[in-house]
Design an enzyme around this catalytic site. Structure first.
Site, PDB file in Angstrom:
ATOM      1  N   ARG A 139       0.220  -2.061  15.262  1.00 32.34           N
ATOM      2  CA  ARG A 139       0.492  -2.103  15.971  1.00 32.34           C
ATOM      3  C   ARG A 139      -0.551  -1.106  16.651  1.00 32.34           C
ATOM      4  NH1 ARG A 139       4.354  -3.330  19.815  1.00 32.34           N
ATOM      5  NH2 ARG A 139       5.675  -4.354  17.495  1.00 32.34           N
ATOM      6  N   SER A 186     -11.254  -0.372   3.786  1.00 29.01           N
ATOM      7  CA  SER A 186     -11.789   0.927   4.222  1.00 29.01           C
ATOM      8  C   SER A 186     -11.070   1.987   4.765  1.00 29.01           C
ATOM      9  CB  SER A 186     -12.663   0.730   5.544  1.00 29.01           C
ATOM     10  OG  SER A 186     -13.905  -0.184   5.432  1.00 29.01           O
ATOM     11  N   HIS A 245      -7.713  -0.160   6.109  1.00 33.65           N
ATOM     12  CA  HIS A 245      -8.723  -1.620   6.953  1.00 33.65           C
ATOM     13  C   HIS A 245      -9.070  -2.979   5.496  1.00 33.65           C
ATOM     14  CE1 HIS A 245      -9.716  -4.575   9.852  1.00 33.65           C
ATOM     15  NE2 HIS A 245     -10.214  -4.420   9.895  1.00 33.65           N
ATOM     16  N   ASN A 272      -5.706   5.267   8.159  1.00 32.48           N
ATOM     17  CA  ASN A 272      -5.716   3.923   8.013  1.00 32.48           C
ATOM     18  C   ASN A 272      -6.269   3.299   7.080  1.00 32.48           C
ATOM     19  OD1 ASN A 272      -4.467   1.325   9.099  1.00 32.48           O
ATOM     20  ND2 ASN A 272      -6.471   0.858  10.162  1.00 32.48           N
ATOM     21  N   LEU A 285      -9.701   0.432  18.396  1.00 34.82           N
ATOM     22  CA  LEU A 285      -8.666  -0.518  17.138  1.00 34.82           C
ATOM     23  C   LEU A 285      -9.645  -0.237  15.980  1.00 34.82           C
ATOM     24  CD1 LEU A 285      -6.923  -2.573  15.721  1.00 34.82           C
ATOM     25  CD2 LEU A 285      -8.510  -4.128  16.931  1.00 34.82           C
ATOM     26  N   ASP A 286      -9.032   0.244  14.692  1.00 34.23           N
ATOM     27  CA  ASP A 286     -10.527  -0.026  13.527  1.00 34.23           C
ATOM     28  C   ASP A 286     -11.605   0.615  13.589  1.00 34.23           C
ATOM     29  OD1 ASP A 286      -7.819  -1.345  12.154  1.00 34.23           O
ATOM     30  OD2 ASP A 286      -8.677  -3.102  12.661  1.00 34.23           O
ATOM     31  N   THR A 294      -8.729   6.667  15.848  1.00 34.06           N
ATOM     32  CA  THR A 294      -8.937   6.969  16.669  1.00 34.06           C
ATOM     33  C   THR A 294      -8.452   6.198  17.567  1.00 34.06           C
ATOM     34  OG1 THR A 294     -11.194   5.828  17.037  1.00 34.06           O
ATOM     35  CG2 THR A 294     -11.167   8.417  15.751  1.00 34.06           C
ATOM     36  N   ASN A 324       0.654  -1.244  -0.064  1.00 34.48           N
ATOM     37  CA  ASN A 324      -0.389  -0.408   0.124  1.00 34.48           C
ATOM     38  C   ASN A 324       1.055   1.587  -0.203  1.00 34.48           C
ATOM     39  OD1 ASN A 324      -3.072  -0.332  -0.233  1.00 34.48           O
ATOM     40  ND2 ASN A 324      -2.150  -1.983   1.004  1.00 34.48           N
ATOM     41  N   GLU A 361      -7.337  -2.196  -2.847  1.00 33.11           N
ATOM     42  CA  GLU A 361      -6.632  -1.267  -1.260  1.00 33.11           C
ATOM     43  C   GLU A 361      -5.597  -0.270  -1.817  1.00 33.11           C
ATOM     44  OE1 GLU A 361      -5.190  -2.953   2.490  1.00 33.11           O
ATOM     45  OE2 GLU A 361      -6.068  -4.909   1.812  1.00 33.11           O
TER      46      GLU A 361
HETATM   47  C1  GAR Z   1      -2.993  -4.213   3.865  1.00 29.50           C
HETATM   48  O1  GAR Z   1      -3.683  -5.586   3.714  1.00 29.50           O
HETATM   49  C2  GAR Z   1      -3.920  -3.815   4.801  1.00 29.50           C
HETATM   50  O2  GAR Z   1      -5.041  -3.409   4.410  1.00 29.50           O
HETATM   51  C3  GAR Z   1      -3.940  -4.539   6.064  1.00 29.50           C
HETATM   52  O3  GAR Z   1      -2.436  -4.893   6.254  1.00 29.50           O
HETATM   53  C4  GAR Z   1      -2.152  -5.235   5.085  1.00 29.50           C
HETATM   54  C5  GAR Z   1      -1.370  -5.094   4.677  1.00 29.50           C
HETATM   55  O4  GAR Z   1      -0.482  -5.154   3.077  1.00 29.50           O
HETATM   56  N1  GAR Z   1      -4.016  -4.006   7.310  1.00 29.50           N
HETATM   57  C6  GAR Z   1      -4.388  -4.186   8.446  1.00 29.50           C
HETATM   58  O5  GAR Z   1      -4.229  -5.104   8.398  1.00 29.50           O
HETATM   59  C7  GAR Z   1      -4.560  -3.473   9.780  1.00 29.50           C
HETATM   60  N2  GAR Z   1      -5.437  -3.221  11.032  1.00 29.50           N
HETATM   61  P1  GAR Z   1       0.945  -4.095   2.570  1.00 29.50           P
HETATM   62  O6  GAR Z   1       2.511  -4.523   3.731  1.00 29.50           O
HETATM   63  O7  GAR Z   1       1.577  -4.876   1.339  1.00 29.50           O
HETATM   64  O8  GAR Z   1       0.179  -2.918   2.002  1.00 29.50           O
END
Ligand code: GAR
Length: 191
Positions: free
Chosen positions: A93, A138, A111, A109, A146-147, A143, A17, A176
């Site tokens: 984290r 999303s 998610h 963020n 979490l999420d 905040t 991302n 994403e």
């Molecule tokens: C992504 O799918 C992101 O949405 C998720 O981790 C992955 C990271 O991939 N994030 C979460 O689960 C946060 N709660 P990336 O390092 O290749 O972007």
């Protein structure tokens, strides 16, 4: 906010991302530049990729010390880089209430679920187990919970017959990469 907002990405892993955000930031007319990629994991592959692109990087390990001390280091690096907005991209984290308050309204963020569904981990397996026919991702304001926090962008992705958590995750990830740069630009144009 600078004409091109100064954005930092925080990540813990692969950083795909972050790569999508960097690519979009290099397009003509982009509203932001990625001035720092920071991580809680010095070995995160995303950090090495960013460094190879000439982007400033910073890593601080939280292991064996108080969370506040670790977060103060990240905060100092962000401020030294003149960061205005933080984009969490696979940062695994939970940020403390104090850190979130210090950057209130300026942390986004991504998610991998259609929030408020499936906060936390294993979103794709949970969507499949629930028999959902639509999944997605999303972008939301962070905040201290979490999420949680207001959703500012979402993308819907079909769940296909025979999907596993991995095949669904791969399909959602492509979406994403389209969603995050758009949601960030949209946020910046409104703030
Ligand atoms: C992504 O799918 C992101 O949405 C998720 O981790 C992955 C990271 O991939 N994030 C979460 O689960 C946060 N709660 P990336 O390092 O290749 O972007």
């Amino acid at each position: 906010m600078a004409e091109r907002a100064r954005v930092a990405v925080l990540l813990s892993g692969r950083g795909s991302n972050m790569q999508a955000l960097v690519a979009a930031s290099r397009a003509a007319g982009a509203r932001y530049e990625i001035v720092l990629v920071a991580s809680d994991k010095p070995e995160a592959p995303g950090l090495a990729w960013a460094a190879g692109q000439g982007i400033a990087t910073f890593a601080a390990s939280p292991r064996g010390r108080p969370k506040a001390e670790f977060e103060d280091e990240i905060d100092a690096a962000l401020r030294a880089a003149g960061v205005e907005v933080i984009a969490l991209a696979g940062y695994m984290r939970l940020l403390s209430a104090a850190f979130v308050a210090a950057w209130a309204g300026r942390i986004l963020n991504i998610h991998p679920s259609l929030l408020p569904k499936y906060k936390g981990l294993d979103t794709h397996a949970r969507a499949i187990a629930a028999g959902d026919d639509v999944a997605g991702a999303s972008v939301h304001l962070v905040t201290e919970a979490l999420d949680d926090g207001p959703v500012i962008g979402q993308v819907r992705v079909p769940v296909m017959e025979g999907d596993t958590a991995d095949t669904l995750a791969a399909r959602v990830l492509v979406a994403e990469h389209q969603l995050y740069p758009l949601a960030l630009s949209d946020f910046l144009s409104r703030n």
